[in-house]
Scaffold this motif. Structure first.
Motif, PDB file in Angstrom:
ATOM      1  N   SER A   1      31.753  -8.396  11.451  1.00 57.54           N
ATOM      2  CA  SER A   1      30.431  -7.771  11.331  1.00 57.54           C
ATOM      3  C   SER A   1      30.185  -6.743  12.419  1.00 57.54           C
ATOM      4  N   SER A   2      31.196  -6.481  13.249  1.00 55.02           N
ATOM      5  CA  SER A   2      31.074  -5.425  14.251  1.00 55.02           C
ATOM      6  C   SER A   2      30.775  -4.099  13.567  1.00 55.02           C
ATOM      7  N   PRO A   3      29.925  -3.274  14.171  1.00 48.42           N
ATOM      8  CA  PRO A   3      29.634  -1.954  13.588  1.00 48.42           C
ATOM      9  C   PRO A   3      30.875  -1.077  13.457  1.00 48.42           C
ATOM     10  N   LEU A   4      31.952  -1.433  14.169  1.00 47.50           N
ATOM     11  CA  LEU A   4      33.186  -0.667  14.048  1.00 47.50           C
ATOM     12  C   LEU A   4      33.908  -0.970  12.735  1.00 47.50           C
ATOM     13  N   ILE A   5      33.550  -2.084  12.090  1.00 50.72           N
ATOM     14  CA  ILE A   5      34.229  -2.500  10.860  1.00 50.72           C
ATOM     15  C   ILE A   5      33.321  -2.376   9.644  1.00 50.72           C
ATOM     16  N   THR A   6      32.128  -2.955   9.719  1.00 49.54           N
ATOM     17  CA  THR A   6      31.193  -2.854   8.596  1.00 49.54           C
ATOM     18  C   THR A   6      29.886  -2.222   9.037  1.00 49.54           C
ATOM     19  N   ASP A   7      29.182  -1.644   8.077  1.00 43.54           N
ATOM     20  CA  ASP A   7      27.941  -0.938   8.382  1.00 43.54           C
ATOM     21  C   ASP A   7      26.762  -1.877   8.588  1.00 43.54           C
ATOM     22  N   SER A   8      26.837  -3.052   7.995  1.00 43.66           N
ATOM     23  CA  SER A   8      25.712  -3.974   8.047  1.00 43.66           C
ATOM     24  C   SER A   8      26.215  -5.385   7.780  1.00 43.66           C
ATOM     25  N   CYS A   9      25.339  -6.369   7.976  1.00 41.15           N
ATOM     26  CA  CYS A   9      25.735  -7.746   7.661  1.00 41.15           C
ATOM     27  C   CYS A   9      24.565  -8.536   7.094  1.00 41.15           C
ATOM     28  N   ILE A  10      24.917  -9.563   6.368  1.00 43.61           N
ATOM     29  CA  ILE A  10      23.962 -10.551   5.870  1.00 43.61           C
ATOM     30  C   ILE A  10      24.358 -11.882   6.483  1.00 43.61           C
TER      31      ILE A  10
ATOM     32  N   ALA B   1      35.766   1.930  -4.788  1.00 40.82           N
ATOM     33  CA  ALA B   1      34.666   0.990  -4.529  1.00 40.82           C
ATOM     34  C   ALA B   1      33.486   1.742  -3.915  1.00 40.82           C
ATOM     35  N   GLN B   2      32.297   1.482  -4.432  1.00 44.27           N
ATOM     36  CA  GLN B   2      31.097   2.111  -3.876  1.00 44.27           C
ATOM     37  C   GLN B   2      30.540   1.300  -2.708  1.00 44.27           C
ATOM     38  N   LEU B   3      30.771   0.013  -2.731  1.00 42.02           N
ATOM     39  CA  LEU B   3      30.307  -0.875  -1.673  1.00 42.02           C
ATOM     40  C   LEU B   3      31.316  -2.000  -1.502  1.00 42.02           C
ATOM     41  N   VAL B   4      31.774  -2.220  -0.274  1.00 39.53           N
ATOM     42  CA  VAL B   4      32.728  -3.288   0.014  1.00 39.53           C
ATOM     43  C   VAL B   4      31.994  -4.472   0.636  1.00 39.53           C
ATOM     44  N   LEU B   5      32.184  -5.657   0.052  1.00 40.68           N
ATOM     45  CA  LEU B   5      31.634  -6.891   0.594  1.00 40.68           C
ATOM     46  C   LEU B   5      32.762  -7.694   1.234  1.00 40.68           C
ATOM     47  N   ILE B   6      32.552  -8.120   2.475  1.00 37.38           N
ATOM     48  CA  ILE B   6      33.555  -8.907   3.192  1.00 37.38           C
ATOM     49  C   ILE B   6      32.975 -10.273   3.507  1.00 37.38           C
ATOM     50  N   ASP B   7      33.586 -11.297   2.953  1.00 35.13           N
ATOM     51  CA  ASP B   7      33.159 -12.676   3.197  1.00 35.13           C
ATOM     52  C   ASP B   7      33.706 -13.097   4.554  1.00 35.13           C
ATOM     53  N   GLY B   8      32.820 -13.311   5.496  1.00 40.97           N
ATOM     54  CA  GLY B   8      33.236 -13.647   6.859  1.00 40.97           C
ATOM     55  C   GLY B   8      32.939 -15.086   7.208  1.00 40.97           C
ATOM     56  N   ALA B   9      32.894 -15.376   8.518  1.00 38.24           N
ATOM     57  CA  ALA B   9      32.622 -16.726   9.008  1.00 38.24           C
ATOM     58  C   ALA B   9      32.212 -16.637  10.462  1.00 38.24           C
ATOM     59  N   ILE B  10      31.511 -17.659  10.960  1.00 35.96           N
ATOM     60  CA  ILE B  10      31.032 -17.642  12.338  1.00 35.96           C
ATOM     61  C   ILE B  10      32.183 -17.601  13.334  1.00 35.96           C
TER      62      ILE B  10
ATOM     63  N   LYS C   1      39.506  -2.197   4.198  1.00 38.50           N
ATOM     64  CA  LYS C   1      38.188  -1.778   3.692  1.00 38.50           C
ATOM     65  C   LYS C   1      38.218  -0.312   3.268  1.00 38.50           C
ATOM     66  N   ASP C   2      38.770   0.526   4.138  1.00 41.24           N
ATOM     67  CA  ASP C   2      38.830   1.961   3.835  1.00 41.24           C
ATOM     68  C   ASP C   2      39.671   2.245   2.594  1.00 41.24           C
ATOM     69  N   ARG C   3      40.738   1.474   2.398  1.00 38.40           N
ATOM     70  CA  ARG C   3      41.578   1.707   1.215  1.00 38.40           C
ATOM     71  C   ARG C   3      40.855   1.305  -0.063  1.00 38.40           C
ATOM     72  N   MET C   4      40.066   0.245  -0.008  1.00 35.04           N
ATOM     73  CA  MET C   4      39.293  -0.136  -1.193  1.00 35.04           C
ATOM     74  C   MET C   4      38.285   0.955  -1.545  1.00 35.04           C
ATOM     75  N   LEU C   5      37.687   1.568  -0.531  1.00 32.87           N
ATOM     76  CA  LEU C   5      36.771   2.688  -0.781  1.00 32.87           C
ATOM     77  C   LEU C   5      37.525   3.865  -1.394  1.00 32.87           C
ATOM     78  N   ASP C   6      38.740   4.097  -0.916  1.00 30.62           N
ATOM     79  CA  ASP C   6      39.556   5.185  -1.468  1.00 30.62           C
ATOM     80  C   ASP C   6      39.878   4.942  -2.944  1.00 30.62           C
ATOM     81  N   TYR C   7      39.992   3.676  -3.338  1.00 33.81           N
ATOM     82  CA  TYR C   7      40.299   3.344  -4.732  1.00 33.81           C
ATOM     83  C   TYR C   7      39.052   3.355  -5.628  1.00 33.81           C
TER      84      TYR C   7
END
Length: 336
Positions: free
Chosen positions: A152-161, A137-146, A129-135
């Motif tokens: 979706s931990s706050p240590l990895i992403t800022d928010s979740c849908i 990206a203004q906002l990184v979307l991560i497709d997750g799963a239950i 995620k951090d490397r994509m921001l370095d390249y």
């Protein structure tokens, strides 16, 4: 204000968590991709599983493809690079791996469809995620799963849908209750205690904290029966029990029985591993759980269609879930 504007103004990374297969998380991602394109917001995209294929390899049902515009940054396994028709420029071959090969970071040079299969390890995902921001990206979307909700931990992403839908059950009431339960777990309140904040670096493993903030580290060698073991260290002076790692139904049950008014602290809501019925029973018995890191749920999207041949009225499903969640925006992206 559009959802993408709200996300971009407040965060640099957002995870999309589906409560089940076919709950609509890829549709939600495509909606955000389209909004970002119209708003001229440069996205970074990756996934904890595999997304963008035309047919689900497990359920053999049709899946939405992922269409990306020029400039988008993508982190995906090397074997997926030729599975779409978008033109890609390789920016970096990383040291991170997945079941489908090493993770490659690319920039879209010609718009088209892509398949995405990112890292499955949370630590790797955070670095990718951090490397994509370095390249750029203004906002990184991560497709997750239950089953990979740690993304979706706050240590990895800022928010979740959160994406939910009819696929959960033929009973609309159950869909509403399961969704509300998941959101409750993710919305557990943050512990507000300055003294505890001062001890954060000491909370590297399960421990007992007394009224004077003295820490005791129980000798726990196995996860089996940990709750009962922890209760042997508890007395009337216990202020907190901090659980490092998973907080299971059985552990929480052991800690709730005979609770002497202490609070249970966990890292964040992704650490709770309990079903709705057990959780509600424990809450009635006085279970109190707070978190060190709160999760920001920005929205809940609903999919009223099930791949198994039944559906709900979109407005009814949206309104019933919205009625339970109150302050969280709930909508069907296909009905907008």
């Amino acid at each position: 204000m559009r959802l993408i504007h709200n996300l971009n103004e407040k965060y640099t990374s957002v995870s999309i968590i589906g409560l089940a297969k076919n709950a609509g998380k890829t549709v939600t991602m495509n909606y955000l991709i389209e909004e970002a394109y119209e708003a001229d917001i440069l996205l970074g995209l990756t996934s904890t599983g595999r997304d963008g294929e035309r047919t689900d390899l497990v359920t053999d049902t049709d899946k939405p493809e992922i269409f990306v515009s020029e400039g988008t940054i993508i982190a995906t396994a090397k074997s997926t690079l030729e599975m779409g028709d978008a033109g890609l420029e390789i920016l970096e071959s990383t040291e991170f791996t997945s079941p489908m090969g090493n993770i490659i970071i690319c920039r879209v040079k010609e718009e088209g469809c892509v398949q995405i299969a990112g890292p499955v390890n949370s630590r790797d995902m955070m670095k990718v995620k951090d490397r994509m921001l370095d390249y750029g990206a203004q906002l990184v979307l991560i497709d997750g799963a239950i089953d990979r909700k740690a993304v979706s931990s706050p240590l990895i992403t800022d928010s979740c849908i959160v994406s939910t839908g009819a696929v959960i059950s033929r009973d609309i009431k159950k869909v509403v209750l399961e969704t509300a339960y998941f959101v409750e777990i993710y919305s557990l309140p943050k512990v507000e205690d300055e003294r505890l904040e001062e001890l954060r670096e000491s909370l590297d493993r399960t421990c007992i904290i007394d009224r004077d903030y003295k820490i005791v580290y129980p000798e726990i060698k196995t996860g089996l029966g940990r709750g009962k073991t922890l209760t042997t260290y508890v007395d009337d002076d216990t202020r907190y029990i901090y659980i490092a790692g998973a907080a299971t139904s059985s552990m929480l049950r052991d800690l709730t029985n005979g609770n002497r008014n202490y609070e249970i602290i966990i890292e964040d809501g992704t650490k709770v591993f309990s079903d709705r019925f057990s959780w509600n029973e424990l809450r009635r018995k006085g279970l109190r759980v707070k978190v060190l890191n709160s999760i920001n749920i920005e929205a809940v999207t609903v999919n009223p269609l099930s791949p198994y041949g039944y559906s709900f009225d979109s407005s009814e499903l949206t309104e019933r879930i919205s009625g339970c969640l109150k302050e969280i925006k709930v909508f069907d992206v296909l009905a907008l």
